[in-house]
Scaffold this motif. Structure first.
Motif, PDB file in Angstrom:
ATOM      1  N   PHE A  59     130.000 -82.699 -28.478  1.00 34.25           N
ATOM      2  CA  PHE A  59     130.548 -81.520 -29.142  1.00 34.25           C
ATOM      3  C   PHE A  59     130.004 -81.477 -30.561  1.00 34.25           C
ATOM      4  O   PHE A  59     129.944 -82.503 -31.234  1.00 34.25           O
ATOM      5  N   ASP A  88     130.132 -79.059 -34.287  1.00 35.82           N
ATOM      6  CA  ASP A  88     130.724 -77.965 -35.042  1.00 35.82           C
ATOM      7  C   ASP A  88     129.894 -77.785 -36.307  1.00 35.82           C
ATOM      8  O   ASP A  88     129.499 -78.759 -36.937  1.00 35.82           O
ATOM      9  N   SER A 130     128.695 -77.274 -27.326  1.00 35.80           N
ATOM     10  CA  SER A 130     128.784 -78.530 -26.585  1.00 35.80           C
ATOM     11  C   SER A 130     127.619 -78.611 -25.608  1.00 35.80           C
ATOM     12  O   SER A 130     127.055 -77.599 -25.205  1.00 35.80           O
ATOM     13  N   THR A 139     132.599 -73.852 -26.539  1.00 32.05           N
ATOM     14  CA  THR A 139     133.551 -74.441 -25.616  1.00 32.05           C
ATOM     15  C   THR A 139     134.919 -74.646 -26.253  1.00 32.05           C
ATOM     16  O   THR A 139     135.020 -74.883 -27.448  1.00 32.05           O
ATOM     17  N   PHE A 172     131.477 -86.431 -30.975  1.00 30.74           N
ATOM     18  CA  PHE A 172     131.524 -85.312 -31.905  1.00 30.74           C
ATOM     19  C   PHE A 172     130.500 -85.506 -33.008  1.00 30.74           C
ATOM     20  O   PHE A 172     130.406 -86.594 -33.588  1.00 30.74           O
ATOM     21  N   SER A 187     138.398 -76.949 -26.380  1.00 29.58           N
ATOM     22  CA  SER A 187     138.815 -78.315 -26.096  1.00 29.58           C
ATOM     23  C   SER A 187     139.950 -78.257 -25.073  1.00 29.58           C
ATOM     24  O   SER A 187     140.553 -77.216 -24.852  1.00 29.58           O
ATOM     25  N   ASP A 227     139.181 -85.087 -25.043  1.00 32.85           N
ATOM     26  CA  ASP A 227     138.043 -84.555 -24.299  1.00 32.85           C
ATOM     27  C   ASP A 227     137.097 -85.657 -23.814  1.00 32.85           C
ATOM     28  O   ASP A 227     136.213 -85.393 -23.011  1.00 32.85           O
ATOM     29  N   TYR A 287     138.255 -82.494 -35.938  1.00 34.85           N
ATOM     30  CA  TYR A 287     137.963 -82.508 -34.506  1.00 34.85           C
ATOM     31  C   TYR A 287     137.675 -83.877 -33.891  1.00 34.85           C
ATOM     32  O   TYR A 287     137.817 -84.048 -32.683  1.00 34.85           O
ATOM     33  N   ILE A 327     138.478 -84.991 -29.915  1.00 34.21           N
ATOM     34  CA  ILE A 327     137.368 -84.974 -28.963  1.00 34.21           C
ATOM     35  C   ILE A 327     137.175 -86.349 -28.325  1.00 34.21           C
ATOM     36  O   ILE A 327     136.948 -86.453 -27.121  1.00 34.21           O
ATOM     37  N   ARG A 372     129.929 -85.462 -22.551  1.00 34.62           N
ATOM     38  CA  ARG A 372     129.817 -84.221 -23.301  1.00 34.62           C
ATOM     39  C   ARG A 372     129.734 -84.516 -24.791  1.00 34.62           C
ATOM     40  O   ARG A 372     130.468 -85.340 -25.317  1.00 34.62           O
ATOM     41  N   ARG A 398     138.633 -74.899 -30.718  1.00 35.04           N
ATOM     42  CA  ARG A 398     137.289 -74.806 -30.149  1.00 35.04           C
ATOM     43  C   ARG A 398     136.269 -75.226 -31.186  1.00 35.04           C
ATOM     44  O   ARG A 398     136.400 -74.927 -32.360  1.00 35.04           O
TER      45      ARG A 398
END
Length: 177
Positions: free
Chosen positions: A46, A48, A34, A8, A91, A10, A87, A79, A83, A44, A30
């Motif tokens: 996320f 990484d 997610s 996904t 995270f 951001s 977003d 991030y 996030i 949501r 990105r």
């Protein structure tokens, strides 16, 4: 309960200020994965991923735990703030060693994922965990081999977990539970 994991982008920034100078401020930023409702219903999540070699020169003088923490913090700085504030999600950095070790946040993620999958598929948690460890081991092995031999294009594959028989997979693989 998460419905699917997907790659996904951001949301683009609109004048927001990031806490760390190392934060990813590109509009095309990105994370790797997610899922909606993984940690909190409706929110949501996320994730990484980072795989590092604990024997690399930059990690030799610190403990394995410190190396995991260092790599997790780098991902959070890159991030995490974006996030949370842009977003409005959570995270989780998923940090692994090339030999299959997991950082503390990755362990929590895998524990939660095993709980969700076991409940959803009505399977014993121990079978789901064994299956997940086997899949992770092979994924890390493929990743290490890719680093050694270089890239070769192959079409992305997906696993249909709806019809997966965890118990049969664990028995066939010979993994002790």
């Amino acid at each position: 309960m998460p419905r699917r994991l997907h790659r996904t982008n951001s949301f683009p920034l609109n004048g927001e200020h990031m806490q760390y100078m190392t934060a990813n401020t590109a509009n095309e930023a990105r994370v790797d994965v997610s899922a909606r409702g993984f940690w909190t219903r409706g929110q949501r999540a996320f994730m990484d991923i980072r795989i590092f070699d604990p024997m690399a020169a930059c990690h030799r003088r610190i403990s394995l735990e410190a190396a995991h923490q260092k790599n997790e913090q780098e991902k959070i700085r890159k991030y995490g703030n974006r996030i949370r504030n842009v977003d409005h999600g959570s995270f989780t950095p998923l940090v692994y060693t090339t030999s299959g070790g997991m950082g503390p946040k990755a362990k929590c993620f895998y524990s939660r994922l095993a709980d969700v999958m076991a409940e959803k598929k009505h399977q014993p948690r121990s079978h789901v965990v064994a299956w997940m460890r086997c899949r992770l081991s092979f994924s890390l092995l493929r990743s290490a081999l890719l680093c050694l031999r270089g890239t070769r294009y192959s079409a992305p594959t997906t696993i249909d977990i709806a019809g997966l028989n965890y118990q049969a997979t664990v028995v066939e693989s010979g993994i002790l539970v």
